[in-house]
Motif scaffolding. Structure first.
Motif, PDB file in Angstrom:
ATOM      1  N   VAL A   3       0.928  -1.247   0.044  1.00 33.52           N
ATOM      2  CA  VAL A   3      -0.044  -0.118   0.115  1.00 33.52           C
ATOM      3  C   VAL A   3       0.877   1.282   0.032  1.00 33.52           C
ATOM      4  O   VAL A   3       1.700   1.440   1.045  1.00 33.52           O
ATOM      5  CB  VAL A   3      -0.754   0.141   1.377  1.00 33.52           C
ATOM      6  N   PRO A   4       0.997   2.096  -1.133  1.00 34.89           N
ATOM      7  CA  PRO A   4       1.573   3.151  -1.001  1.00 34.89           C
ATOM      8  C   PRO A   4       1.104   4.269  -0.214  1.00 34.89           C
ATOM      9  O   PRO A   4      -0.103   4.358   0.069  1.00 34.89           O
ATOM     10  CB  PRO A   4       1.607   3.625  -2.594  1.00 34.89           C
ATOM     11  N   GLY A   5       2.100   5.137   0.407  1.00 33.25           N
ATOM     12  CA  GLY A   5       1.542   5.923   1.564  1.00 33.25           C
ATOM     13  C   GLY A   5       1.180   5.577   2.695  1.00 33.25           C
ATOM     14  O   GLY A   5       0.535   6.023   3.497  1.00 33.25           O
ATOM     15  N   PRO A  78      -5.893  -8.287  -0.192  1.00 34.94           N
ATOM     16  CA  PRO A  78      -5.874  -7.331  -1.513  1.00 34.94           C
ATOM     17  C   PRO A  78      -6.171  -5.929  -0.778  1.00 34.94           C
ATOM     18  O   PRO A  78      -7.272  -5.315  -1.392  1.00 34.94           O
ATOM     19  CB  PRO A  78      -7.258  -7.780  -2.274  1.00 34.94           C
ATOM     20  N   LEU A  79      -5.162  -5.245  -0.157  1.00 29.67           N
ATOM     21  CA  LEU A  79      -5.554  -4.012   0.318  1.00 29.67           C
ATOM     22  C   LEU A  79      -5.632  -2.761  -0.881  1.00 29.67           C
ATOM     23  O   LEU A  79      -6.393  -1.926  -0.871  1.00 29.67           O
ATOM     24  CB  LEU A  79      -4.506  -3.566   1.223  1.00 29.67           C
ATOM     25  N   GLN A  80      -4.531  -2.931  -1.565  1.00 25.87           N
ATOM     26  CA  GLN A  80      -4.490  -2.050  -3.083  1.00 25.87           C
ATOM     27  C   GLN A  80      -5.705  -2.065  -3.853  1.00 25.87           C
ATOM     28  O   GLN A  80      -6.364  -1.143  -3.887  1.00 25.87           O
ATOM     29  CB  GLN A  80      -3.026  -2.174  -3.839  1.00 25.87           C
ATOM     30  N   GLU A  81      -6.103  -3.370  -3.866  1.00 26.37           N
ATOM     31  CA  GLU A  81      -7.573  -3.415  -4.835  1.00 26.37           C
ATOM     32  C   GLU A  81      -8.691  -2.881  -4.061  1.00 26.37           C
ATOM     33  O   GLU A  81      -9.462  -2.074  -4.493  1.00 26.37           O
ATOM     34  CB  GLU A  81      -7.536  -4.740  -5.032  1.00 26.37           C
ATOM     35  N   MET A  82      -8.642  -2.811  -2.766  1.00 28.45           N
ATOM     36  CA  MET A  82      -9.712  -2.230  -1.791  1.00 28.45           C
ATOM     37  C   MET A  82      -9.553  -0.723  -2.049  1.00 28.45           C
ATOM     38  O   MET A  82     -10.718  -0.224  -2.389  1.00 28.45           O
ATOM     39  CB  MET A  82      -9.749  -2.537  -0.490  1.00 28.45           C
ATOM     40  N   LEU A  83      -8.713  -0.060  -2.007  1.00 23.05           N
ATOM     41  CA  LEU A  83      -8.442   1.121  -2.206  1.00 23.05           C
ATOM     42  C   LEU A  83      -8.963   1.596  -3.486  1.00 23.05           C
ATOM     43  O   LEU A  83      -9.722   2.697  -3.736  1.00 23.05           O
ATOM     44  CB  LEU A  83      -6.917   1.654  -2.201  1.00 23.05           C
ATOM     45  N   GLU A  84      -8.516   1.087  -4.761  1.00 20.39           N
ATOM     46  CA  GLU A  84      -8.907   1.422  -6.111  1.00 20.39           C
ATOM     47  C   GLU A  84     -10.506   1.128  -6.307  1.00 20.39           C
ATOM     48  O   GLU A  84     -11.049   1.928  -6.831  1.00 20.39           O
ATOM     49  CB  GLU A  84      -8.081   0.376  -7.051  1.00 20.39           C
ATOM     50  N   PHE A  85     -10.914   0.092  -5.570  1.00 19.95           N
ATOM     51  CA  PHE A  85     -12.376  -0.255  -5.775  1.00 19.95           C
ATOM     52  C   PHE A  85     -13.280   0.867  -5.026  1.00 19.95           C
ATOM     53  O   PHE A  85     -14.177   1.540  -5.493  1.00 19.95           O
ATOM     54  CB  PHE A  85     -12.534  -1.488  -4.828  1.00 19.95           C
TER      55      PHE A  85
END
Length: 378
Positions: A3-5, A78-85
């Motif tokens: 997760v960036p940031g 899938p944390l990054q995917e949750m952010l994008e979602f």
């Protein structure tokens, strides 16, 4: 790293911090180069009460959003995917629950989510329903914004008012126990604030020590796709490897040993000649003497298994023919007898040569002198 940031990690619990936990935090901070702190609740405050109690600590970093992960699950996360979602659905102030598909009978043991098929907005949320509601279940992994505290706060105020009527002495303490699932999600459903991101990736609860072996299988399987370099290979002069096996570089394994599938060998472990290990986890410093057989077992730190001994458990895996089957949270006892399960040796347990230990749990620092079957050895 996914997760960036990401700024910091906060662990919350009701447990007394101790030296092992502190050591873990220090080594994890060094490895992941991110601040990690442990916040101890003064009482078990529930899944929502804990984050509400420490809301100032959570918000002090000026976070736009934060993830909340239950500690008793394993997943691809899938944390990054949750952010994008969340950016694609809903707005920046909405919350996201990670969901996955369970089979119809097992879904009743979880939080069940009914969502709009087009928008994935959660319309209905029921924790452990008595009849079938939905096969989409809550994974215990959430993406929140600071606005969640307003919703938890409303529950807190309501609880306090109800307790004020009762005039109980420890009202404040009881008002702080808040369950995210029943108290907050049920109320948020249908208000266009809560969305579900469905994952096809692996997910499992880890409710018992024995379920760590199933979790280990899921992670090793993931590594075979994403980090094959982490897994052991058959090499000339090395042990025989079957399926997915992890061996710590400091372990010493005899070339005549046969390991796998689903085996994880920890730091400084010694494995002698002719040893057979499958579906097991061997933790650091353990020693398996020549010709031992270890199946469906967790071998604790610094434990020793004598020559020709056989240590075996019964697996508790979900039905392999059902892609949506989950692990059943088995009770330890049924009809007054220990349910056959994974065998677990606590730390510094000594098993003598030529005995059989079957479906048993051995507490730490025990020196056994004979065979055991279906027992908890205190």
């Amino acid at each position: 790293s996914q997760v960036p940031g990401m700024k910091e990690i906060l662990l919350m619990g009701f447990y007394q911090p101790h030296e092992a936990l502190s050591r873990f935090l220090v080594s994890a901070q060094q490895e992941f180069k991110i601040p990690i702190r442990y916040l101890q609740e003064y009482a078990a405050l529930g899944t929502g009460g804990g984050i509400y109690h420490f809301r100032d600590q959570i918000l002090s970093g000026g976070a736009e959003a934060f993830f909340v992960l239950n500690a008793d699950v394993c997943s691809e996360f899938p944390l990054q995917e949750m952010l994008e979602f969340r950016q694609q659905h809903g707005d920046v102030h909405s919350f996201v629950i990670l969901g996955t598909t369970a089979n119809r009978t097992q879904a009743l043991n979880y939080g069940c989510i009914v969502a709009n098929a087009d928008t994935q907005e959660v319309q209905h949320y029921v924790e452990k329903p008595s009849t079938f509601v939905s096969e989409i279940i809550n994974c215990g992994i959430y993406l929140f914004t600071p606005a969640i505290f307003q919703h938890i706060g409303e529950v807190f105020q309501r609880n306090q008012q109800e307790l004020a009527l009762e005039e109980s002495s420890n009202g404040w303490q009881r008002a702080e126990v808040i369950r995210l699932e029943q108290d907050v999600f049920t109320a948020l459903a249908g208000s266009r604030k809560l969305y579900v991101y469905k994952t096809d990736g692996f997910w499992s609860q880890i409710k018992s020590a024995g379920s760590a072996i199933y979790a280990s299988r899921l992670y090793l399987n993931q590594y075979s796709k994403s980090h094959p370099e982490r897994l052991a290979e058959n090499k000339p002069g090395g042990p025989v490897i079957r399926g997915n096996v992890y061996i710590h570089p400091t372990a010493s394994i005899d070339s005549t040993a046969v390991l796998g599938p689903n085996v994880s060998i920890g730091e400084g472990v010694t494995v002698g000649a002719g040893v057979r290990v499958r579906e097991s986890i061997v933790l650091h410093g353990a020693s398996l003497h020549d010709h031992t057989c270890v199946l469906n077992t967790i071998v604790g730190w610094d434990s020793t298994i004598g020559r020709w001994a056989r240590v075996e458990g019964t697996p508790s895996d979900p039905n392999p023919n059902d892609p949506y089957a989950k692990i059943d949270s088995e009770t330890l006892f049924r009809d007054g007898r220990l349910t056959p399960s994974i065998t677990i040796l606590g730390c510094s347990v000594t098993i003598p040569a030529e005995v059989v230990i079957l479906n048993s749990i051995v507490l730490p620092h025990k020196e056994l002198s004979r065979s055991y079957k279906n027992q908890i050895i205190l």
